[in-house]
Design an enzyme around this catalytic site. Sequence first.
Site, mmCIF file in Angstrom:
data_model
loop_
_atom_site.group_PDB
_atom_site.id
_atom_site.type_symbol
_atom_site.label_atom_id
_atom_site.label_comp_id
_atom_site.label_asym_id
_atom_site.label_seq_id
_atom_site.Cartn_x
_atom_site.Cartn_y
_atom_site.Cartn_z
ATOM 1 N N ASP A 130 0.908 -1.232 0.028
ATOM 2 C CA ASP A 130 -0.063 -0.102 -0.051
ATOM 3 C C ASP A 130 0.951 1.088 -0.096
ATOM 4 O OD1 ASP A 130 -2.265 1.562 0.696
ATOM 5 O OD2 ASP A 130 -1.570 2.026 2.637
ATOM 6 N N ASP A 159 -0.080 5.394 0.757
ATOM 7 C CA ASP A 159 -0.001 6.013 2.110
ATOM 8 C C ASP A 159 -0.221 5.138 3.238
ATOM 9 O OD1 ASP A 159 -0.367 8.165 -0.028
ATOM 10 O OD2 ASP A 159 -2.649 8.181 -0.277
ATOM 11 N N SER A 184 -5.143 5.128 -4.289
ATOM 12 C CA SER A 184 -4.929 6.643 -4.894
ATOM 13 C C SER A 184 -4.774 6.647 -6.325
ATOM 14 C CB SER A 184 -3.698 7.365 -4.055
ATOM 15 O OG SER A 184 -3.534 8.519 -4.554
ATOM 16 N N ASN A 242 -3.428 9.411 -7.538
ATOM 17 C CA ASN A 242 -2.044 10.071 -7.227
ATOM 18 C C ASN A 242 -0.901 9.331 -6.931
ATOM 19 O OD1 ASN A 242 -3.461 12.985 -7.682
ATOM 20 N ND2 ASN A 242 -4.399 12.390 -5.824
ATOM 21 N N ASP A 281 -1.632 -0.263 6.149
ATOM 22 C CA ASP A 281 -1.973 0.269 7.140
ATOM 23 C C ASP A 281 -3.361 0.423 7.608
ATOM 24 O OD1 ASP A 281 -2.205 2.146 5.050
ATOM 25 O OD2 ASP A 281 -2.255 3.736 6.645
HETATM 26 P P1 B16 Z 1 -6.807 9.924 -4.101
HETATM 27 P P2 B16 Z 1 -3.577 4.185 0.004
HETATM 28 C C1 B16 Z 1 -5.545 6.074 -0.143
HETATM 29 O O1 B16 Z 1 -4.241 5.362 -0.480
HETATM 30 C C2 B16 Z 1 -5.443 6.862 1.056
HETATM 31 O O2 B16 Z 1 -4.968 6.200 2.297
HETATM 32 C C3 B16 Z 1 -7.029 7.367 1.078
HETATM 33 O O3 B16 Z 1 -6.881 8.354 2.231
HETATM 34 C C4 B16 Z 1 -7.253 8.227 -0.052
HETATM 35 O O4 B16 Z 1 -8.613 8.911 -0.116
HETATM 36 C C5 B16 Z 1 -7.173 7.201 -1.227
HETATM 37 O O5 B16 Z 1 -6.085 6.873 -1.396
HETATM 38 C C6 B16 Z 1 -7.549 8.079 -2.559
HETATM 39 O O6 B16 Z 1 -6.858 8.863 -2.646
HETATM 40 O O7 B16 Z 1 -7.789 11.006 -3.865
HETATM 41 O O8 B16 Z 1 -5.186 10.425 -4.193
HETATM 42 O O9 B16 Z 1 -7.235 9.280 -5.298
HETATM 43 O O10 B16 Z 1 -3.702 4.184 1.296
HETATM 44 O O11 B16 Z 1 -4.530 3.137 -0.604
HETATM 45 O O12 B16 Z 1 -2.324 4.181 -0.809
HETATM 46 MG MG MG Z 2 -2.979 2.952 3.185
#
Ligand code: B16
Ligand code: MG
Length: 212
Positions: A8, A10, A115, A117, A169
């Site tokens: 993962d 974030d 994400s 991003n 996480d």
């Molecule tokens: P985005 P992960 C997740 O990343 C984040 O933990 C979560 O808080 C966020 O809303 C989601 O990505 C979407 O992100 O707005 O950048 O597309 O933990 O799966 O790496």
């Molecule tokens: Mg995460």
Amino acid sequence: KYNAIIFDLDGVICHTDQYHYEAWKAVADELGIYFDEAINNRLRGVSRMESFEIILERYEKEMSEADKEHWLTKKNEIYKALLKNMSPADLSLEVKETLDGLRESGHKLAIGSSSKNARFILGQLGLGEYFDAISDGNNISKSKPDPEVFVKAAEYIEEAQKHCLVVEDAEAGLKAAIAGGMDCAAIGDAVGCGLGTYNLATFSDLLKVVEN
Ligand code: B16
Ligand code: MG
């Protein structure tokens, strides 16, 4: 036992909670919705739209889909501007050395992130070309706890799911790994939910997990 590790992003490789918080707070303030760090913690590992739905639990009125899209775009613009502050200095030495160690021991390394991003963040950290595959919010139709993001990652690196270990996480992420037939290592907040095949006190514990 494991040929590949799927991370993962974030909360595992890096920490963008504060940036998500600031961007959502700006949107919530404009809408007059109460928002704090505790609510922000509920957004971990959850998709952008689902995050907004959680924030809207405190919104008295109805909101049209078009308006929701408007606010999601706005949140992402603020968030992306904040991500520009990230640099390779935000990648901890422990994480980098552990990744290098896992690679040296012959493991394939992939990203499985909700994400959209993810590639931008990896580029900011200096990891743009580092991973063997990236499965992220752009290539899935269902977000965690659905296993799609991890199943796709395993496909991209051509590994059977049972030979992949997921590092997460968030509880939704652990559930996604389990639903995809994969073992999982919990780190940070996810340790408390008791779903991990392993619990990591610190990121470098992964080296011990794959040795056994
Ligand atoms: P985005 P992960 C997740 O990343 C984040 O933990 C979560 O808080 C966020 O809303 C989601 O990505 C979407 O992100 O707005 O950048 O597309 O933990 O799966 O790496
Ligand atoms: Mg995460």
